[in-house]
Design an enzyme around this catalytic site. Structure first.
Site, PDB file in Angstrom:
ATOM      1  N   TRP A   1       0.807  -1.225   0.000  1.00 46.36           N
ATOM      2  CA  TRP A   1       0.000   0.000   0.000  1.00 46.36           C
ATOM      3  C   TRP A   1       0.848   1.287   0.000  1.00 46.36           C
ATOM      4  O   TRP A   1       0.306   2.365  -0.207  1.00 46.36           O
ATOM      5  CB  TRP A   1      -0.908   0.016   1.242  1.00 46.36           C
TER       6      TRP A   1
ATOM      7  N   GLU B   1      10.977  -7.782  -3.251  1.00 50.42           N
ATOM      8  CA  GLU B   1      11.458  -6.520  -2.673  1.00 50.42           C
ATOM      9  C   GLU B   1      10.886  -6.472  -1.273  1.00 50.42           C
ATOM     10  O   GLU B   1       9.691  -6.236  -1.098  1.00 50.42           O
ATOM     11  CB  GLU B   1      10.940  -5.310  -3.462  1.00 50.42           C
TER      12      GLU B   1
ATOM     13  N   CYS C   1      10.359   1.487   2.304  1.00 54.28           N
ATOM     14  CA  CYS C   1      11.351   0.482   2.713  1.00 54.28           C
ATOM     15  C   CYS C   1      12.769   1.008   2.579  1.00 54.28           C
ATOM     16  O   CYS C   1      13.705   0.362   3.024  1.00 54.28           O
ATOM     17  CB  CYS C   1      11.145  -0.809   1.939  1.00 54.28           C
TER      18      CYS C   1
HETATM   19  P1  ADP Z   1       2.720  -4.587   4.521  1.00 55.51           P
HETATM   20  O1  ADP Z   1       3.316  -4.809   5.857  1.00 55.51           O
HETATM   21  O2  ADP Z   1       3.376  -3.577   3.674  1.00 55.51           O
HETATM   22  O3  ADP Z   1       1.225  -4.497   4.504  1.00 55.51           O
HETATM   23  P2  ADP Z   1       2.463  -7.244   3.507  1.00 55.51           P
HETATM   24  O4  ADP Z   1       3.612  -8.119   3.151  1.00 55.51           O
HETATM   25  O5  ADP Z   1       1.571  -7.669   4.592  1.00 55.51           O
HETATM   26  O6  ADP Z   1       3.140  -5.859   3.751  1.00 55.51           O
HETATM   27  O7  ADP Z   1       1.580  -6.958   2.243  1.00 55.51           O
HETATM   28  C1  ADP Z   1       2.067  -6.765   0.943  1.00 55.51           C
HETATM   29  C2  ADP Z   1       1.135  -7.419  -0.057  1.00 55.51           C
HETATM   30  O8  ADP Z   1       1.127  -8.821   0.191  1.00 55.51           O
HETATM   31  C3  ADP Z   1      -0.314  -6.959   0.062  1.00 55.51           C
HETATM   32  O9  ADP Z   1      -0.887  -6.904  -1.222  1.00 55.51           O
HETATM   33  C4  ADP Z   1      -0.955  -8.070   0.869  1.00 55.51           C
HETATM   34  O10 ADP Z   1      -2.327  -8.202   0.654  1.00 55.51           O
HETATM   35  C5  ADP Z   1      -0.217  -9.269   0.319  1.00 55.51           C
HETATM   36  N1  ADP Z   1      -0.240 -10.450   1.186  1.00 55.51           N
HETATM   37  C6  ADP Z   1      -0.278 -10.523   2.532  1.00 55.51           C
HETATM   38  N2  ADP Z   1      -0.316 -11.796   2.949  1.00 55.51           N
HETATM   39  C7  ADP Z   1      -0.298 -12.572   1.834  1.00 55.51           C
HETATM   40  C8  ADP Z   1      -0.324 -13.988   1.582  1.00 55.51           C
HETATM   41  N3  ADP Z   1      -0.366 -14.859   2.566  1.00 55.51           N
HETATM   42  N4  ADP Z   1      -0.287 -14.406   0.289  1.00 55.51           N
HETATM   43  C9  ADP Z   1      -0.245 -13.516  -0.717  1.00 55.51           C
HETATM   44  N5  ADP Z   1      -0.225 -12.189  -0.546  1.00 55.51           N
HETATM   45  C10 ADP Z   1      -0.249 -11.714   0.710  1.00 55.51           C
END
Ligand code: ADP
Length: 472
Positions: free
Chosen positions: A148, A247, A281
């Protein structure tokens, strides 16, 4: 309230699906909804991308290039609407949203050009009766999962080179910021990029992610987000041996040497730290300043931080927007409280304001065992610590599981190059707080990721190399 659709095979998909609310973090108002898709929609999107792949990959590089250029023009014509959308769903000040949109669109124009320059090779053979050709082909259907904090740039940085190479894509944007992504994909279709080449699915992250990981038709996964989720995806991609680019998190050290230009260093740290309210980041997470200039540097930093204006990103003059959600605010507060409990001094800021806002903060008397020196704070907090020798600064800077970006400020060229080369980081800003740009390779060492985005390196991630051995 507007109900945005997913886009699969060029069609709007939303009927019969539950919805996810998109909330403006500055006002806590629900501004729109998007469908809550899952494994079924994820699979439909892969089928569309798989179907579209043959035709798209067989188009000439010149055709793909001109369609990307058309997409670039449409984004440019709609830049104000896209920037406002971004500010409203993500919170960053409007001037920063405009900046991100231009940066994001820079990837489309750069890769529109580069599409024409995916050269093969001919290697001299051992025998005169043979020829060795090296041919470059697109890797195939690519899953794109984005965070996001940069709702547009994280998409264009992946989709630009993927389309240039001849890949087709399925995108899952972050649940907090799907509207910018949907609007970008709508413009893609308007530009004449064929149906099915770019699809966007919103909804349940792990259901969508799992469906893509299991699907043999998905040959590449490109992800930006947390190290935790990155590791999960890396494990999941192993079963079908997908190519992956990751990344992930960072914890950027910033070394301020006593021979720096202090004003330049302060400008650099302010830019690297407070952009997007500290939610990037590559944000300067920890500042190491050489003893003899520490007081002078900190005093100037404090002065500048006091000038920052917190508020709704749509309001004129605001430089720090809200954090993305309650969990983010709690984490920042936890890092500040932990530092104070271990002896740090709050020089300015230090607490949350009403809503999801956090005061821009400077901490001094910081020690390496504090949470803010080890984990990503992802908020507007600058911890400043003092060092004595160059060797000490390098050693402390490298003492991290992360290796994304680092910054060095010195007017001594030899010293600057020497330190830059010793830093175990994929990106070094030497007297530069804003190194990201479309034509340069962005990516991390260690647990900050795999692969590079931007420049020619970013295109190679979407290419398979085929060796054709010809017997005459
Ligand atoms: P942040 O801490 O920046 O929110 P995340 O790694 O949680 O980072 O999220 C980055 C992206 O990964 C978002 O689009 C989120 O919906 C997606 N995401 C989170 N969990 C999963 C998962 N288990 N499988 C696939 N995508 C995921």
């Amino acid at each position: 309230m507007k109900a945005y659709p997913m886009i699969i095979d060029g069609k709007e998909v939303k009927d019969g699906l539950p919805v996810i609310e998109v909330v403006n973090p500055a006002t806590n108002e629900t501004i729109a909804t998007v469908p809550k898709g899952g494994a079924k929609e994820a699979e439909m999107a892969v089928s569309a991308a798989h179907q579209a792949f043959e035709e798209w990959s067989n188009r000439s590089a010149y055709e793909r290039s001109s369609l990307l250029k058309r997409w670039f023009e449409l984004i440019d014509e709609n830049i104000e609407d896209l920037s406002r959308t971004m500010t409203v769903e993500q919170g960053k000040p409007l001037s920063e949203a405009r900046g991100e949109m231009n940066y994001a669109n820079g990837f489309i124009s750069w890769y529109a050009e580069e599409a024409k320059r995916i050269y093969g090779e001919m290697i001299p053979a051992t025998q005169t009766t043979k020829r060795i050709f090296v041919h470059k082909q697109p890797v195939g259907v690519t899953a794109v999962i984005t965070p996001w904090n940069f709702p547009a740039a994280m998409i264009t940085r992946k989709v630009g080179p993927a389309l240039a190479a001849g890949c087709t894509v399925v995108i899952k944007p972050a649940e907090q910021t799907p509207i910018t992504a949907i609007k970008l994909v709508q413009l893609c279709l308007q530009a004449g990029i064929p149906e099915g080449v770019v699809n966007v699915v919103t909804g349940d992250a792990s259901a969508i992610g799992d469906a893509w990981l299991k699907d043999e038709r998905v040959r590449k996964l490109t992800f930006t987000g947390s190290t935790e989720v990155g590791k999960l995806l890396m494990r999941g991609a192993a079963d079908t041996v997908k190519k992956i680019s990751l990344e992930l998190g960072g914890h950027a050290p910033t070394i301020i040497m006593d021979d720096c230009d202090i004003d330049k260093a302060v400008d650099g740290v302010i830019a690297a730290k407070f952009r997007n309210a500290g939610q990037t980041c590559v944000c300067a997470n920890r500042v190491y300043v050489q003893e003899s200039i520490a007081d002078q540097f900190s005093a100037k930093m404090i002065e500048r931080v006091k000038e920052l204006r917190v508020g709704n990103g749509l309001d004129e003059g605001v430089t720090i927007g809200p954090l993305i959600d309650e969990a983010a605010v709690n984490k920042v507060q936890q890092h500040v409280d932990d530092a104070v409990s271990k002896g740090a001094t709050i020089k300015v800021g230090g607490k949350r304001k009403e809503g999801l806002f956090f005061e821009p903060t400077i901490l001094t008397n910081v020690q390496d065992n504090m949470l803010c020196m080890r984990e990503e704070t992802f908020g507007p907090v600058t911890p400043i610590t003092v060092f004595t020798t160059e060797e000490e600064a390098i050693q402390r800077a490298n003492d991290s599981i992360y290796g994304l970006a680092a910054y060095v400020f010195t007017e001594n060229l030899s010293r600057g190059i020497r330190i830059s080369e010793k830093l175990e980081y994929g990106i070094v800003g030497l007297n530069d707080g804003l190194p990201s740009t479309p034509q340069a390779p962005f990516g991390g060492f260690k647990q900050s990721g795999l692969g590079r985005e931007g420049g020619y390196y970013g295109l190679e991630e979407f290419i398979e190399v085929k060796y054709i051995s010809v017997g005459l």
